[in-house]
Scaffold this motif. Structure first.
Motif, PDB file in Angstrom:
ATOM      1  N   ARG A   1     -14.007  -9.301   0.779  1.00  0.00           N
ATOM      2  CA  ARG A   1     -13.264  -9.251  -0.496  1.00  0.00           C
ATOM      3  C   ARG A   1     -13.347  -7.872  -1.151  1.00  0.00           C
ATOM      4  NH1 ARG A   1     -12.421 -14.998  -2.792  1.00  0.00           N
ATOM      5  NH2 ARG A   1     -12.844 -16.245  -0.938  1.00  0.00           N
ATOM      6  N   GLU A   2     -13.521  -6.846  -0.315  1.00  0.00           N
ATOM      7  CA  GLU A   2     -13.628  -5.479  -0.818  1.00  0.00           C
ATOM      8  C   GLU A   2     -12.590  -4.542  -0.201  1.00  0.00           C
ATOM      9  OE1 GLU A   2     -17.589  -4.293   0.003  1.00  0.00           O
ATOM     10  OE2 GLU A   2     -18.485  -5.503  -1.593  1.00  0.00           O
ATOM     11  N   THR A   3     -12.240  -4.775   1.055  1.00  0.00           N
ATOM     12  CA  THR A   3     -11.306  -3.903   1.763  1.00  0.00           C
ATOM     13  C   THR A   3     -10.245  -4.746   2.444  1.00  0.00           C
ATOM     14  OG1 THR A   3     -13.097  -2.336   2.197  1.00  0.00           O
ATOM     15  CG2 THR A   3     -11.058  -2.072   3.466  1.00  0.00           C
TER      16      THR A   3
ATOM     17  N   GLU B   1       2.135   0.351  14.258  1.00  0.00           N
ATOM     18  CA  GLU B   1       1.790   1.758  14.372  1.00  0.00           C
ATOM     19  C   GLU B   1       1.259   2.379  13.085  1.00  0.00           C
ATOM     20  OE1 GLU B   1       1.614   3.498  17.181  1.00  0.00           O
ATOM     21  OE2 GLU B   1       2.091   1.596  18.165  1.00  0.00           O
ATOM     22  N   SER B   2       1.272   1.660  11.971  1.00  0.00           N
ATOM     23  CA  SER B   2       0.724   2.200  10.728  1.00  0.00           C
ATOM     24  C   SER B   2       0.192   1.057   9.875  1.00  0.00           C
ATOM     25  CB  SER B   2       1.785   2.993   9.954  1.00  0.00           C
ATOM     26  OG  SER B   2       2.889   2.174   9.634  1.00  0.00           O
ATOM     27  N   ALA B   3      -0.854   1.341   9.127  1.00  0.00           N
ATOM     28  CA  ALA B   3      -1.497   0.309   8.304  1.00  0.00           C
ATOM     29  C   ALA B   3      -1.962   0.907   6.988  1.00  0.00           C
ATOM     30  CB  ALA B   3      -2.685  -0.304   9.045  1.00  0.00           C
ATOM     31  N   LEU B   4      -1.947   0.091   5.954  1.00  0.00           N
ATOM     32  CA  LEU B   4      -2.521   0.452   4.662  1.00  0.00           C
ATOM     33  C   LEU B   4      -3.942  -0.088   4.591  1.00  0.00           C
ATOM     34  CD1 LEU B   4       0.319  -0.376   2.102  1.00  0.00           C
ATOM     35  CD2 LEU B   4      -0.402   1.886   2.869  1.00  0.00           C
ATOM     36  N   VAL B   5      -4.872   0.745   4.168  1.00  0.00           N
ATOM     37  CA  VAL B   5      -6.239   0.312   3.906  1.00  0.00           C
ATOM     38  C   VAL B   5      -6.438   0.366   2.393  1.00  0.00           C
ATOM     39  CG1 VAL B   5      -8.681   0.661   4.392  1.00  0.00           C
ATOM     40  CG2 VAL B   5      -6.954   1.300   6.101  1.00  0.00           C
ATOM     41  N   ILE B   6      -6.661  -0.803   1.801  1.00  0.00           N
ATOM     42  CA  ILE B   6      -6.696  -0.927   0.340  1.00  0.00           C
ATOM     43  C   ILE B   6      -8.119  -1.249  -0.097  1.00  0.00           C
ATOM     44  CG2 ILE B   6      -5.806  -2.191  -1.656  1.00  0.00           C
ATOM     45  CD1 ILE B   6      -3.309  -2.784   0.013  1.00  0.00           C
ATOM     46  N   ARG B   7      -8.646  -0.410  -1.001  1.00  0.00           N
ATOM     47  CA  ARG B   7      -9.988  -0.642  -1.547  1.00  0.00           C
ATOM     48  C   ARG B   7      -9.964  -0.765  -3.069  1.00  0.00           C
ATOM     49  NH1 ARG B   7     -10.619   3.096   2.625  1.00  0.00           N
ATOM     50  NH2 ARG B   7     -11.967   2.362   4.339  1.00  0.00           N
ATOM     51  N   HIS B   8      -8.779  -0.725  -3.655  1.00  0.00           N
ATOM     52  CA  HIS B   8      -8.662  -0.869  -5.106  1.00  0.00           C
ATOM     53  C   HIS B   8      -9.045  -2.303  -5.486  1.00  0.00           C
ATOM     54  CE1 HIS B   8      -6.988  -1.107  -9.121  1.00  0.00           C
ATOM     55  NE2 HIS B   8      -6.811   0.203  -9.112  1.00  0.00           N
ATOM     56  N   PRO B   9     -10.071  -2.498  -6.329  1.00  0.00           N
ATOM     57  CA  PRO B   9     -10.569  -3.856  -6.606  1.00  0.00           C
ATOM     58  C   PRO B   9      -9.505  -4.819  -7.105  1.00  0.00           C
ATOM     59  CG  PRO B   9     -12.098  -2.218  -7.448  1.00  0.00           C
ATOM     60  CD  PRO B   9     -10.879  -1.461  -7.007  1.00  0.00           C
ATOM     61  N   ALA B  10      -8.620  -4.372  -8.006  1.00  0.00           N
ATOM     62  CA  ALA B  10      -7.605  -5.277  -8.556  1.00  0.00           C
ATOM     63  C   ALA B  10      -6.613  -5.696  -7.482  1.00  0.00           C
ATOM     64  CB  ALA B  10      -6.874  -4.600  -9.718  1.00  0.00           C
ATOM     65  N   LEU B  11      -6.199  -4.753  -6.632  1.00  0.00           N
ATOM     66  CA  LEU B  11      -5.256  -5.092  -5.567  1.00  0.00           C
ATOM     67  C   LEU B  11      -5.894  -6.023  -4.544  1.00  0.00           C
ATOM     68  CD1 LEU B  11      -3.470  -1.672  -4.907  1.00  0.00           C
ATOM     69  CD2 LEU B  11      -2.521  -3.709  -6.003  1.00  0.00           C
ATOM     70  N   VAL B  12      -7.148  -5.775  -4.210  1.00  0.00           N
ATOM     71  CA  VAL B  12      -7.828  -6.643  -3.250  1.00  0.00           C
ATOM     72  C   VAL B  12      -7.985  -8.048  -3.820  1.00  0.00           C
ATOM     73  CG1 VAL B  12      -9.969  -7.029  -1.965  1.00  0.00           C
ATOM     74  CG2 VAL B  12      -9.017  -4.729  -2.138  1.00  0.00           C
ATOM     75  N   ARG B  13      -8.317  -8.152  -5.112  1.00  0.00           N
ATOM     76  CA  ARG B  13      -8.423  -9.477  -5.747  1.00  0.00           C
ATOM     77  C   ARG B  13      -7.093 -10.212  -5.678  1.00  0.00           C
ATOM     78  NH1 ARG B  13     -11.524  -6.857  -9.721  1.00  0.00           N
ATOM     79  NH2 ARG B  13      -9.696  -6.713 -11.082  1.00  0.00           N
ATOM     80  N   TYR B  14      -5.999  -9.489  -5.926  1.00  0.00           N
ATOM     81  CA  TYR B  14      -4.677 -10.121  -5.870  1.00  0.00           C
ATOM     82  C   TYR B  14      -4.367 -10.618  -4.458  1.00  0.00           C
ATOM     83  CZ  TYR B  14       0.353 -10.694  -5.892  1.00  0.00           C
ATOM     84  OH  TYR B  14       1.620 -11.214  -5.743  1.00  0.00           O
ATOM     85  N   LEU B  15      -4.669  -9.821  -3.449  1.00  0.00           N
ATOM     86  CA  LEU B  15      -4.409 -10.221  -2.067  1.00  0.00           C
ATOM     87  C   LEU B  15      -5.268 -11.422  -1.670  1.00  0.00           C
ATOM     88  CD1 LEU B  15      -4.174  -6.685  -0.449  1.00  0.00           C
ATOM     89  CD2 LEU B  15      -2.291  -8.302  -0.799  1.00  0.00           C
ATOM     90  N   VAL B  16      -6.506 -11.453  -2.136  1.00  0.00           N
ATOM     91  CA  VAL B  16      -7.367 -12.605  -1.854  1.00  0.00           C
ATOM     92  C   VAL B  16      -6.806 -13.858  -2.525  1.00  0.00           C
ATOM     93  CG1 VAL B  16      -9.650 -13.618  -2.263  1.00  0.00           C
ATOM     94  CG2 VAL B  16      -9.456 -11.257  -1.459  1.00  0.00           C
ATOM     95  N   HIS B  17      -6.334 -13.709  -3.766  1.00  0.00           N
ATOM     96  CA  HIS B  17      -5.732 -14.855  -4.457  1.00  0.00           C
ATOM     97  C   HIS B  17      -4.497 -15.347  -3.701  1.00  0.00           C
ATOM     98  CE1 HIS B  17      -4.198 -17.406  -7.650  1.00  0.00           C
ATOM     99  NE2 HIS B  17      -3.053 -16.765  -7.595  1.00  0.00           N
TER     100      HIS B  17
END
Length: 296
Positions: free
Chosen positions: A205-207, A217-233
């Motif tokens: 729940r961090e990355t 061929e390309s990926a986003l790595v997201i570590r922004h806490p608010a965005l990660v919380r939204y994706l987990v939700h």
């Protein structure tokens, strides 16, 4: 007195009186209409409905049915947000290379399948609690299956657990069944759903990892806490509506014969099949459905 009573009821949840009354109604099969004066949120949420045989009583809606009905608006909202997010990515991502990256970015782009696989391997080895994954389609290619198994074992060896979310066709994949045999249900929980989902992987729940463009061929790595919380939700909403892998699927799919025929017609047109037999052969050849030895 009126303001205190109103304040005791949650806007989105159930107050204590409603929770107790709902539990009683489920145990006893009904609840007196007069008792609901103290718990209006039960009526507002449509968790009870009038007894057609006696207007003094209200009958409870079973919890699974209530949960499904109440989650539908949230699922639709999540789907709308995901569509908007995808449109923003398509529009703005080409401009990412025009500006120098920040010194400590919370959103980075990885290009190249090998670099993405290496990053996922490192993240798996660093995970300590839980890894959430959502994968499109229903089949895993041999190379992806091998890499996925190695990453999953790294998480398990560190004491973590995994949850996988797929589409229904994965239930008919021998390769995926072999993948599950290597890990065991005590470390991995799998659910499937009918609707198409995009690839999403969240570590502790961090990355989070998302496709940055169509393909691999390309990926986003997201570590922004608010965005990660939204994706987990978002993941949890989809998970709640999905079917456990061990549950019989026909009873839980909830689609009509007309919808099933529509799916078949769409596949027939997309693959250029001339008959259902031809469609089956094309599906096996495409890898979406695997041919069983000696099978029909």
């Amino acid at each position: 007195m009126t303001s205190n009573t109103a304040g005791a009821h949650a806007v989105d949840g159930l107050c204590e009186s409603a929770t107790a009354l709902y539990a009683t109604a489920l145990r006893e099969g009904r609840v007196a209409r007069s008792d609901l004066v103290a718990a209006p949120c039960l009526v507002r949420r449509a968790l009870v409905h009038p007894d057609p045989n006696d207007d003094r009583w209200m009958l409870p809606l079973p919890a699974p049915a209530a949960l499904t009905r109440l989650l539908i608006p949230f699922a639709r909202e999540v789907s709308d947000h995901l569509s908007d997010a995808a449109a923003l990515l398509d529009t703005l991502l080409p401009f990412a290379s025009l500006a120098p990256p920040p010194s400590d970015p919370t959103i980075t782009v990885i290009h190249g399948n090998d670099r993405i696989m290496d990053s996922l391997r490192e993240a798996s080895r660093a995970a300590r609690s839980e890894v959430l994954t959502a994968q499109p389609g229903g089949n895993r290619m041999v190379t992806n299956l091998r890499a996925g198994l190695e990453n999953a074992q790294a998480v398990i060896e560190a004491g973590g657990r995994l949850r996988h979310l797929y589409q229904h066709p994965v239930r008919y994949s021998r390769r995926f069944a072999a993948y599950l045999d290597h890990l065991g249900p005590e470390h991995l929980e799998v659910r499937t759903m009918e609707q198409a989902i995009d690839r999403l992987i969240v570590f502790d729940r961090e990355t989070a990892y998302l496709p940055a463009a169509p393909g691999t061929e390309s990926a986003l790595v997201i570590r922004h806490p608010a965005l990660v919380r939204y994706l987990v939700h978002t993941y949890e909403v989809l998970w709640a509506r999905a079917t456990p892998y061990d549950d019989p699927l026909p009873r839980r799919m909830g689609i009509s014969v007309r919808t099933c025929r529509s799916h078949i017609a769409r596949l027939t047109q997309t693959l250029g099949a001339t008959s259902r037999t031809h469609l089956g052969a094309l599906l096996v050849g495409s890898g979406i459905v695997e041919d069983e030895p000696g099978g029909v």
